[in-house]
Scaffold this active site. Structure first.
Site, mmCIF file in Angstrom:
data_model
loop_
_atom_site.group_PDB
_atom_site.id
_atom_site.type_symbol
_atom_site.label_atom_id
_atom_site.label_comp_id
_atom_site.label_asym_id
_atom_site.label_seq_id
_atom_site.Cartn_x
_atom_site.Cartn_y
_atom_site.Cartn_z
ATOM 1 N N ARG A 20 -45.629 -4.948 24.432
ATOM 2 C CA ARG A 20 -44.967 -4.226 23.294
ATOM 3 C C ARG A 20 -44.057 -3.130 23.776
ATOM 4 N NH1 ARG A 20 -50.129 -3.137 19.310
ATOM 5 N NH2 ARG A 20 -50.641 -5.226 18.602
ATOM 6 N N ASP A 42 -53.969 -8.518 10.696
ATOM 7 C CA ASP A 42 -55.333 -8.469 11.307
ATOM 8 C C ASP A 42 -56.048 -7.183 11.026
ATOM 9 O OD1 ASP A 42 -53.995 -6.707 13.119
ATOM 10 O OD2 ASP A 42 -54.115 -8.016 14.828
ATOM 11 N N ARG A 43 -55.517 -6.401 10.417
ATOM 12 C CA ARG A 43 -56.385 -5.151 10.307
ATOM 13 C C ARG A 43 -56.660 -4.836 8.892
ATOM 14 N NH1 ARG A 43 -55.343 -0.326 14.705
ATOM 15 N NH2 ARG A 43 -54.997 -1.723 16.440
ATOM 16 N N ASP A 96 -52.309 -4.666 7.491
ATOM 17 C CA ASP A 96 -51.442 -3.819 8.444
ATOM 18 C C ASP A 96 -50.156 -4.764 8.743
ATOM 19 O OD1 ASP A 96 -52.643 -5.780 10.152
ATOM 20 O OD2 ASP A 96 -52.371 -4.619 11.909
ATOM 21 N N GLU A 138 -63.770 -0.687 15.875
ATOM 22 C CA GLU A 138 -63.573 0.488 14.657
ATOM 23 C C GLU A 138 -62.154 0.475 14.378
ATOM 24 O OE1 GLU A 138 -61.659 3.418 15.813
ATOM 25 O OE2 GLU A 138 -61.096 2.303 17.463
ATOM 26 N N SER A 158 -47.981 -5.201 15.680
ATOM 27 C CA SER A 158 -49.206 -4.965 14.920
ATOM 28 C C SER A 158 -48.996 -4.001 13.793
ATOM 29 C CB SER A 158 -50.303 -4.868 15.678
ATOM 30 O OG SER A 158 -51.686 -4.830 14.757
ATOM 31 N N ARG A 211 -57.600 8.392 22.522
ATOM 32 C CA ARG A 211 -58.563 8.310 21.584
ATOM 33 C C ARG A 211 -59.645 8.644 21.825
ATOM 34 N NH1 ARG A 211 -55.401 4.849 18.494
ATOM 35 N NH2 ARG A 211 -54.602 2.840 19.116
ATOM 36 N N ASP A 225 -49.149 -6.964 11.050
ATOM 37 C CA ASP A 225 -49.303 -8.641 11.306
ATOM 38 C C ASP A 225 -50.687 -9.385 10.561
ATOM 39 O OD1 ASP A 225 -51.018 -7.261 12.769
ATOM 40 O OD2 ASP A 225 -50.982 -8.923 14.417
#
Length: 542
Positions: A21, A280-281, A276, A363, A112, A495, A278
């Site tokens: 990315r 997948d979330r 989201d 998560e 994403s 994070r 793409d």
């Protein structure tokens, strides 16, 4: 006719947890995308005459790079390219097509949940024949090849029509444009009780789904409104746009605040969800309650037997290390295995292929099952709808009952985005240096019981992945985890995951940040976040 193009290596093509990315202008450099694509092909064997699946989320540069992938696939010896109409194919749908067609592999062109546009983000990810992301041994080989590559192969296929369904052949190479939704919708229909969900909508059940002008828009329109009978307008922002309408397509409480406010309002629908860039979330919100991704994983695992595709029970549950331990207690009650992996969906692939796990989750709003080898946002939404239809309760009632049964894991993630990379590395290196001295002393009144840098030993192939996140565990089951994300395109994202387990139902209604206040302060004290990053507050709190 096959063409050989001379090139020189780029030094920055190391894939992260979800492929390569970078900002769009980086990918627009001469030979940049081609170098990475050829490095992928050079790292694979046995694809002569095989099928390659190609798709993306419709973001800026999507069509152009799809053309490059297909032309290079033809030149490198593939026999067929299967591409979603308009270049559109969600990440889970791509996984499904790879598996259904028994394709050799596939390219997913997406960044994403990251923003899109001429100066925003783009990405290229390679998925292997099981439909899942390439494992580390392949991504390591791709990076090694990218550092020495001197040529790539391409060919002239003429004008590439991505909008007309059907096949065309050029010099023996077949380009097949498919309906991006059809196969996926049929798979969902085989897993869930569409009749029960239709009945729920007919009875007046109301839902809002925000596709965020990203790839799940066409899928949500077809499945929610046409096949399940949800009222027109249930799916909003359903037209995929190259820049996602100028918004950040990340389904969290910051970037989907309008949806959250709607579900907390006086005339809230029964259920709210989002996906989201793409697909997948997922984001799950009930009337008056936000369901954390960690809790959603545990709740779906506990209730999966209510859906036809999972009535036989679960083989096991897998979660990423930073995900809360809520799913662990479900696995214990069900008498199935629980697996803790590093962040990155590729680590679930071996467990799913070996039949050790059925449902997996992270998560960071990723949830999925063994139906494909990617996380799947719309799948999670549909399983929630199936559970709601079967139980006849509200989201809030189902969550509250779950907490009374299993206890509540108060949980939050604090993201510090765009941190200067050197500063972020200093912070993590400093934590690693004092891991041995942390157990025993108190931090902000909390006693440290253990501290480590998480390493994963794959039970299927025996591989080991080290340095996957720093864990500080406190007496009583609380913990703080520090990890640098591999999904950004500039700087570093630190994070910090904060978790406290509370078994007492009388203490399940505390505001999350208040319940975690002493742990948040402990995280600051042990890591010196403000001093080392210059940040007084997180960029995003979820």
């Amino acid at each position: 006719m096959k063409q050989t193009v001379e090139t020189k290596p780029f030094s920055d093509q190391k894939p992260g947890t979800s492929g390569l990315r970078k900002k769009v202008p980086v990918f627009q450099q001469e030979h940049y995308a081609e170098n990475f694509i050829q490095s992928v092909f050079d790292s694979l064997e046995g694809f002569e005459g095989q099928t390659l699946v190609v798709g993306g989320d419709g973001r800026f540069l999507n069509r152009e790079v799809i053309g490059k992938v297909i032309a290079m696939a033809a030149a490198n010896g593939f026999g067929r390219a299967v591409v979603g109409q308009g270049g559109i194919l969600s990440t889970p749908a791509t996984s499904n097509v790879i598996r259904k067609r028994k394709a050799f592999g596939g390219f997913i062109l997406s960044a994403s949940h990251n923003p899109g546009g001429p100066n925003e983000d783009f990405g290229i990810k390679y998925n292997i024949g099981n439909g899942g992301p390439a494992p580390e041994k392949i991504t390591d080989a791709i990076f090694a090849r990218s550092k020495v590559i001197g040529k790539y192969y391409t060919t002239d296929l003429g004008v590439l029509d991505l909008d007309t369904l059907g096949e065309r052949e050029v010099d023996g190479f077949v380009i097949e444009v498919i309906d991006p939704v059809k196969d996926y919708a049929e798979l969902m229909e085989s897993l869930f009780d569409f009749g029960a969900i239709q009945g729920m909508f007919r009875s007046g059940f109301r839902m809002s789904f925000d596709a965020m002008h990203a790839v799940t828009g066409p899928y949500a329109k077809e499945i929610l409104e046409r096949r399940l009978g949800a009222p027109e307008g249930t799916a909003r922002n359903f037209v995929p746009l190259e820049d996602f309408g100028g918004h950040h397509p990340d389904p969290n409480l910051v970037y989907a605040k309008d949806l959250y406010d709607e579900l907390m309002g006086p005339d809230a629908p029964d259920f709210g969800a989002a996906s989201d860039g793409d697909g997948d979330r997922n984001l799950i919100i009930g009337r008056g309650i936000f369901v954390t991704p960690s809790d959603s994983l545990a709740l779906l695992a506990a209730n999966a037997h209510l859906a036809p595709g999972y009535r036989q029970g679960l083989k096991g549950i897998a979660r990423s290390m930073p995900t809360s331990g809520a799913a662990d207690r479900v696995a214990e009650k069900l008498g199935v295995g629980i697996y803790e992996t590093p962040t990155g969906w590729k680590f679930f692939g071996n467990l799913l292929d070996a039949g050790l796990a059925t449902i997996c989750g992270e998560e960071s709003a990723g949830t999925g099952s063994d139906h494909v080898r990617e996380k799947d946002g719309l799948w999670a939404v549909l399983l929630w709808l199936n559970v709601l239809a079967a139980r006849g309760q509200s989201v809030k009632d189902i969550v509250s009952e779950h907490w009374r049964t299993y206890g509540r894991n108060y949980y939050s993630r604090h993201d510090y985005e765009g941190v200067e990379t050197e500063a972020a590395n200093r912070l993590v290196d400093g934590l690693r240096a004092k891991l041995d001295t942390l157990p025993g002393p108190k931090i902000n009144g909390l006693t440290v019981s253990a501290a480590d840098d998480f390493a994963y030993h794959d039970p299927v192939d025996g591989s080991t992945s080290k340095n996957q996140g720093i864990r500080i565990l406190f007496e009583g089951g609380s913990r703080v985890v520090f990890r640098l994300s591999g999904t950004g395109t500039s700087g570093a994202t630190l994070r910090v995951y904060i978790e406290r387990y509370e078994p007492d139902p009388a203490k399940h209604d505390i505001e999350t940040q208040a319940a975690l206040a002493d742990l948040i302060q402990a995280a600051e004290e042990v890591a010196n976040i403000k001093e080392l990053t210059g940040r007084n507050i997180p960029t995003v709190i979820t």
